[in-house]
Design a protein around this motif. Structure first.
Motif, PDB file in Angstrom:
ATOM      1  N   LYS A   1      39.676  53.694  45.181  1.00  0.00           N
ATOM      2  CA  LYS A   1      39.430  52.307  45.551  1.00  0.00           C
ATOM      3  C   LYS A   1      40.753  51.555  45.515  1.00  0.00           C
ATOM      4  O   LYS A   1      41.671  51.924  44.799  1.00  0.00           O
ATOM      5  CB  LYS A   1      38.459  51.638  44.565  1.00  0.00           C
ATOM      6  CG  LYS A   1      37.054  52.155  44.638  1.00  0.00           C
ATOM      7  CD  LYS A   1      36.160  51.346  43.730  1.00  0.00           C
ATOM      8  CE  LYS A   1      34.719  51.801  43.880  1.00  0.00           C
ATOM      9  NZ  LYS A   1      33.805  50.931  43.173  1.00  0.00           N
TER      10      LYS A   1
ATOM     11  N   GLU B   1      41.939  45.562  44.891  1.00  0.00           N
ATOM     12  CA  GLU B   1      41.007  44.476  45.196  1.00  0.00           C
ATOM     13  C   GLU B   1      39.557  44.904  44.966  1.00  0.00           C
ATOM     14  O   GLU B   1      38.755  44.154  44.420  1.00  0.00           O
ATOM     15  CB  GLU B   1      41.189  43.989  46.637  1.00  0.00           C
ATOM     16  CG  GLU B   1      42.500  43.261  46.888  1.00  0.00           C
ATOM     17  CD  GLU B   1      43.683  44.210  47.074  1.00  0.00           C
ATOM     18  OE1 GLU B   1      43.479  45.424  47.340  1.00  0.00           O
ATOM     19  OE2 GLU B   1      44.821  43.743  46.940  1.00  0.00           O
ATOM     20  N   GLU B   2      39.220  46.125  45.367  1.00  0.00           N
ATOM     21  CA  GLU B   2      37.857  46.627  45.167  1.00  0.00           C
ATOM     22  C   GLU B   2      37.536  46.786  43.683  1.00  0.00           C
ATOM     23  O   GLU B   2      36.427  46.466  43.248  1.00  0.00           O
ATOM     24  CB  GLU B   2      37.668  47.964  45.887  1.00  0.00           C
ATOM     25  CG  GLU B   2      37.657  47.847  47.388  1.00  0.00           C
ATOM     26  CD  GLU B   2      37.707  49.204  48.081  1.00  0.00           C
ATOM     27  OE1 GLU B   2      37.041  49.339  49.128  1.00  0.00           O
ATOM     28  OE2 GLU B   2      38.399  50.117  47.587  1.00  0.00           O
TER      29      GLU B   2
ATOM     30  N   LEU C   1      38.943  45.085  41.153  1.00  0.00           N
ATOM     31  CA  LEU C   1      38.816  43.752  40.564  1.00  0.00           C
ATOM     32  C   LEU C   1      37.501  43.088  40.967  1.00  0.00           C
ATOM     33  O   LEU C   1      36.864  42.409  40.156  1.00  0.00           O
ATOM     34  CB  LEU C   1      40.005  42.887  40.966  1.00  0.00           C
ATOM     35  CG  LEU C   1      41.348  43.322  40.371  1.00  0.00           C
ATOM     36  CD1 LEU C   1      42.485  42.505  40.967  1.00  0.00           C
ATOM     37  CD2 LEU C   1      41.328  43.215  38.857  1.00  0.00           C
ATOM     38  N   GLU C   2      37.068  43.288  42.184  1.00  0.00           N
ATOM     39  CA  GLU C   2      35.787  42.741  42.641  1.00  0.00           C
ATOM     40  C   GLU C   2      34.634  43.355  41.853  1.00  0.00           C
ATOM     41  O   GLU C   2      33.710  42.655  41.439  1.00  0.00           O
ATOM     42  CB  GLU C   2      35.611  43.012  44.135  1.00  0.00           C
ATOM     43  CG  GLU C   2      34.340  42.409  44.710  1.00  0.00           C
ATOM     44  CD  GLU C   2      34.232  42.657  46.203  1.00  0.00           C
ATOM     45  OE1 GLU C   2      33.236  43.267  46.629  1.00  0.00           O
ATOM     46  OE2 GLU C   2      35.164  42.245  46.920  1.00  0.00           O
ATOM     47  N   SER C   3      34.699  44.633  41.620  1.00  0.00           N
ATOM     48  CA  SER C   3      33.666  45.320  40.847  1.00  0.00           C
ATOM     49  C   SER C   3      33.616  44.783  39.414  1.00  0.00           C
ATOM     50  O   SER C   3      32.533  44.556  38.867  1.00  0.00           O
ATOM     51  CB  SER C   3      33.947  46.818  40.850  1.00  0.00           C
ATOM     52  OG  SER C   3      33.014  47.513  40.080  1.00  0.00           O
TER      53      SER C   3
ATOM     54  N   ALA D   1      34.581  41.800  38.429  1.00  0.00           N
ATOM     55  CA  ALA D   1      34.072  40.432  38.498  1.00  0.00           C
ATOM     56  C   ALA D   1      32.552  40.423  38.607  1.00  0.00           C
ATOM     57  O   ALA D   1      31.879  39.629  37.936  1.00  0.00           O
ATOM     58  CB  ALA D   1      34.694  39.690  39.682  1.00  0.00           C
ATOM     59  N   LYS D   2      31.988  41.305  39.417  1.00  0.00           N
ATOM     60  CA  LYS D   2      30.529  41.394  39.552  1.00  0.00           C
ATOM     61  C   LYS D   2      29.889  41.787  38.228  1.00  0.00           C
ATOM     62  O   LYS D   2      28.865  41.243  37.832  1.00  0.00           O
ATOM     63  CB  LYS D   2      30.149  42.413  40.628  1.00  0.00           C
ATOM     64  CG  LYS D   2      30.398  41.945  42.030  1.00  0.00           C
ATOM     65  CD  LYS D   2      29.999  43.030  43.022  1.00  0.00           C
ATOM     66  CE  LYS D   2      30.338  42.665  44.434  1.00  0.00           C
ATOM     67  NZ  LYS D   2      30.000  43.742  45.377  1.00  0.00           N
TER      68      LYS D   2
ATOM     69  N   LYS E   1      29.927  38.841  35.809  1.00  0.00           N
ATOM     70  CA  LYS E   1      28.886  37.868  36.160  1.00  0.00           C
ATOM     71  C   LYS E   1      27.530  38.343  35.661  1.00  0.00           C
ATOM     72  O   LYS E   1      26.717  37.556  35.193  1.00  0.00           O
ATOM     73  CB  LYS E   1      28.826  37.662  37.674  1.00  0.00           C
ATOM     74  CG  LYS E   1      29.852  36.725  38.214  1.00  0.00           C
ATOM     75  CD  LYS E   1      29.620  36.495  39.695  1.00  0.00           C
ATOM     76  CE  LYS E   1      30.652  35.560  40.276  1.00  0.00           C
ATOM     77  NZ  LYS E   1      30.436  35.348  41.706  1.00  0.00           N
TER      78      LYS E   1
END
Length: 41
Positions: free
Chosen positions: A20, A23-24, A26-28, A30-31, A34
């Motif tokens: 990955k 960015e992928e 870090l997005e994971s 972040a999800k 949350k």
């Protein structure tokens, strides 16, 4: 024993290949944050 594993690995090392982008990843993360936010953890 970690030292034994490292010694064996170094006898026939292989490069780590990321699957990955940063960015992928870090997005994971972040999800995930949350999802667990406010869950009592």
């Amino acid at each position: 024993d970690l030292r034994g594993w490292v010694k064996a690995w170094n006898e026939n090392p292989k490069p780590f290949i990321w699957t990955k982008t940063a960015e992928e990843i870090l997005e994971s993360i972040a999800k995930y944050l949350k999802r667990i936010n406010g869950s009592g953890h």
